[in-house]
Motif scaffolding. Structure first.
Motif, PDB file in Angstrom:
ATOM      1  N   GLY A 170       0.813  -1.204   0.000  1.00 11.70           N
ATOM      2  CA  GLY A 170       0.000   0.000   0.000  1.00 11.70           C
ATOM      3  C   GLY A 170       0.850   1.260   0.000  1.00 11.70           C
ATOM      4  N   SER A 171       0.173   2.403   0.076  1.00 16.40           N
ATOM      5  CA  SER A 171       0.872   3.690   0.075  1.00 16.40           C
ATOM      6  C   SER A 171       0.021   4.725   0.792  1.00 16.40           C
ATOM      7  CB  SER A 171       1.142   4.156  -1.363  1.00 16.40           C
ATOM      8  OG  SER A 171       1.668   5.460  -1.384  1.00 16.40           O
ATOM      9  N   ASP A 172       0.596   5.356   1.793  1.00 15.28           N
ATOM     10  CA  ASP A 172      -0.125   6.415   2.512  1.00 15.28           C
ATOM     11  C   ASP A 172      -0.203   7.697   1.702  1.00 15.28           C
ATOM     12  OD1 ASP A 172      -0.709   4.861   4.736  1.00 15.28           O
ATOM     13  OD2 ASP A 172       1.223   5.304   5.683  1.00 15.28           O
ATOM     14  N   SER A 173       0.606   7.794   0.637  1.00 19.97           N
ATOM     15  CA  SER A 173       0.551   8.991  -0.207  1.00 19.97           C
ATOM     16  C   SER A 173      -0.265   8.750  -1.471  1.00 19.97           C
ATOM     17  CB  SER A 173       1.979   9.420  -0.591  1.00 19.97           C
ATOM     18  OG  SER A 173       2.635   8.391  -1.313  1.00 19.97           O
ATOM     19  N   GLY A 174      -0.822   7.564  -1.608  1.00 20.33           N
ATOM     20  CA  GLY A 174      -1.615   7.233  -2.783  1.00 20.33           C
ATOM     21  C   GLY A 174      -3.093   7.518  -2.566  1.00 20.33           C
ATOM     22  N   THR A 175      -3.928   6.834  -3.327  1.00 19.14           N
ATOM     23  CA  THR A 175      -5.376   7.018  -3.190  1.00 19.14           C
ATOM     24  C   THR A 175      -5.873   6.321  -1.930  1.00 19.14           C
ATOM     25  OG1 THR A 175      -5.888   5.015  -4.445  1.00 19.14           O
ATOM     26  CG2 THR A 175      -5.567   7.063  -5.704  1.00 19.14           C
ATOM     27  N   LYS A 176      -7.124   6.582  -1.563  1.00 17.18           N
ATOM     28  CA  LYS A 176      -7.698   5.986  -0.358  1.00 17.18           C
ATOM     29  C   LYS A 176      -7.699   4.461  -0.424  1.00 17.18           C
ATOM     30  CE  LYS A 176     -10.763   9.867   0.742  1.00 17.18           C
ATOM     31  NZ  LYS A 176     -12.177  10.308   0.921  1.00 17.18           N
ATOM     32  N   SER A 177      -7.825   3.921  -1.629  1.00 20.42           N
ATOM     33  CA  SER A 177      -7.866   2.455  -1.747  1.00 20.42           C
ATOM     34  C   SER A 177      -6.537   1.805  -1.408  1.00 20.42           C
ATOM     35  CB  SER A 177      -8.279   2.060  -3.169  1.00 20.42           C
ATOM     36  OG  SER A 177      -7.267   2.398  -4.103  1.00 20.42           O
ATOM     37  N   GLU A 178      -5.446   2.588  -1.391  1.00 17.37           N
ATOM     38  CA  GLU A 178      -4.118   2.049  -1.115  1.00 17.37           C
ATOM     39  C   GLU A 178      -3.752   2.141   0.361  1.00 17.37           C
ATOM     40  OE1 GLU A 178      -1.239   3.800  -3.900  1.00 17.37           O
ATOM     41  OE2 GLU A 178      -2.958   4.336  -5.158  1.00 17.37           O
ATOM     42  N   ARG A 179      -4.663   2.608   1.187  1.00 22.08           N
ATOM     43  CA  ARG A 179      -4.373   2.850   2.596  1.00 22.08           C
ATOM     44  C   ARG A 179      -5.147   1.878   3.479  1.00 22.08           C
ATOM     45  NH1 ARG A 179      -5.595   9.336   2.250  1.00 22.08           N
ATOM     46  NH2 ARG A 179      -4.252   9.762   0.440  1.00 22.08           N
ATOM     47  N   PRO A 180      -4.610   1.624   4.679  1.00 24.14           N
ATOM     48  CA  PRO A 180      -3.303   2.030   5.200  1.00 24.14           C
ATOM     49  C   PRO A 180      -2.206   1.065   4.735  1.00 24.14           C
ATOM     50  CG  PRO A 180      -4.471   0.799   6.869  1.00 24.14           C
ATOM     51  CD  PRO A 180      -5.408   0.894   5.697  1.00 24.14           C
ATOM     52  N   THR A 181      -0.976   1.531   4.813  1.00 21.73           N
ATOM     53  CA  THR A 181       0.124   0.617   4.530  1.00 21.73           C
ATOM     54  C   THR A 181       0.174  -0.434   5.641  1.00 21.73           C
ATOM     55  OG1 THR A 181       1.654   2.078   5.710  1.00 21.73           O
ATOM     56  CG2 THR A 181       1.499   2.337   3.309  1.00 21.73           C
TER      57      THR A 181
END
Length: 373
Positions: A170-181
């Motif tokens: 995931g990525s905390d700086s990406g879209t909401k679907s990529e959160r949380p890391t």
């Protein structure tokens, strides 16, 4: 103009040698008896193969010498056991034998592909050449196009071993679907170095009586317009499966957490196909977007089905939906959709012209055995 009766059986044999583990072109030579129109058929076949990017036509003399040394006629060279013996002496992987014969006065061409290591006939086809020279030329070209279309099937997509480990998904700086890391542990597994090709999926459909004839158009392009269900079944037929979403991202990012499969450099045409309104690249096309482990086209080209159901984010309480996850972006995607952490989804009952897939396979976990006394 009608063809005169053949005074003897015409046989053509193609000898293929893989240059590298996943390399194309193949080395090819042609062997045939001297008879009516044999030179014409040989010339047509060789010309068509030379014009492809998948075969390299080499001299026939070596095979001719071996046939003479082995003490059988060219017509006998089409027998499977002698093909295997000849292929072993030539140190090749496959042998394609062609024979002409008449069925109700019309000339026909039989084609067999023999795997030298096992002696197994892996492809068998009979095609009508017709009655006149014009029909012969056109139909020989058609049959050779079928050989060229299936070239990649003679050298299946290699699977690369991925060593397991842990990474931050995931990525905390990406879209909401990529959160949380979150940390994910991955076991060792195999994954296709390339996306599944159109001709491979077409042949699978034919073998399962889903189609009568394989579509040979653009055979080396990624298989698209394939539902999630069919992608899963295809992989199962190879004793494989679709990769999980976590496995897919682990391959694309590695343990170091790359932004893109190739590293941190911004996407460009050097790395893959994206942001276009044309079409993807052939699956085995080479570019700089390959991962360090040798996995191609994970960003751009076509998006890829993975096994997981879609969840709008990674929170444990988030409920799964009926959609399935696709990863990697495609030839239609914008820059931010090519990030290795980017996620999307699609209806599993329908494919799309920008969605393909690749297969993965488990590696059995072996338990350490105590030393024997």
């Amino acid at each position: 103009m009608n063809l005169p009766p053949l005074s003897s059986l015409i046989s053509l044999c193609f000898f293929l040698s893989v240059l590298q583990s996943d390399a194309i072109p193949y080395q090819v030579t042609v062997v045939g008896t001297r008879g009516t129109h044999v030179d014409l058929i040989q010339n047509i076949v060789e010309d068509q193969l030379r014009m492809s990017n998948y075969f390299l036509v080499i001299e026939r003399e070596k095979a001719d010498e071996l046939i003479n040394e082995m003490g059988f006629q060219h017509s006998g060279a089409t027998e499977t056991n002698k093909n295997v013996k000849l292929g072993a002496m030539l140190n090749i992987s496959h042998l394609i034998s062609l024979q002409t014969h008449r069925i109700q006065k019309a000339l026909h061409l039989s084609i067999r592909v023999i795997e030298i290591e096992t002696g197994k006939i892996v492809y068998n086809h009979v095609g009508k050449l017709g009655y006149g020279l014009k029909d012969l030329e056109e139909n020989v070209k058609r049959i050779v196009r079928g050989i060229i279309a299936r070239a990649s099937l003679l050298n299946p997509v290699p699977m690369i071993k991925i060593s397991g480990g842990s990474f931050m998904m995931g990525s905390d700086s990406g879209t909401k679907s990529e959160r949380p890391t979150h940390s994910v542990k991955i076991n060792d597994f195999f994954i296709d170095a390339y996306e599944v090709e159109s001709i491979a999926f077409e042949e699978w459909l034919v073998s399962h009586n889903r189609k009568k004839i394989a579509n040979e158009q653009n055979p080396m392009m990624p298989a698209t317009n394939v539902s999630w269900h069919d992608a899963s079944l295809y992989c199962n037929s190879r004793d494989a499966r679709l990769p999980s979403e976590a496995e897919w991202e682990y391959v694309a990012r590695g343990q170091i957490g790359r932004t893109y499969p190739w590293g941190e450099q911004a996407p460009s045409s050097v790395y893959d196909s994206f942001g276009k309104l044309t079409s993807p690249l052939e699956t085995r096309s080479q570019n700089s977007g390959v991962t360090a482990t040798g996995i191609h086209h994970l960003a751009g080209n076509v998006a890829e089905w993975v096994s997981d159901s879609w969840r709008p984010n990674y929170r444990p309480e988030t409920i799964e939906t009926s959609f399935r996850v696709i990863r990697g972006g495609s030839w239609l995607s914008k820059l931010h959709e090519l990030r290795a952490s980017a996620r999307n989804y699609h209806n599993p009952d329908r494919g799309a012209n920008h969605i393909g897939f690749r297969c993965a396979r488990d590696i059995p976990i072996t338990e350490d055995k105590p030393p024997e006394d």
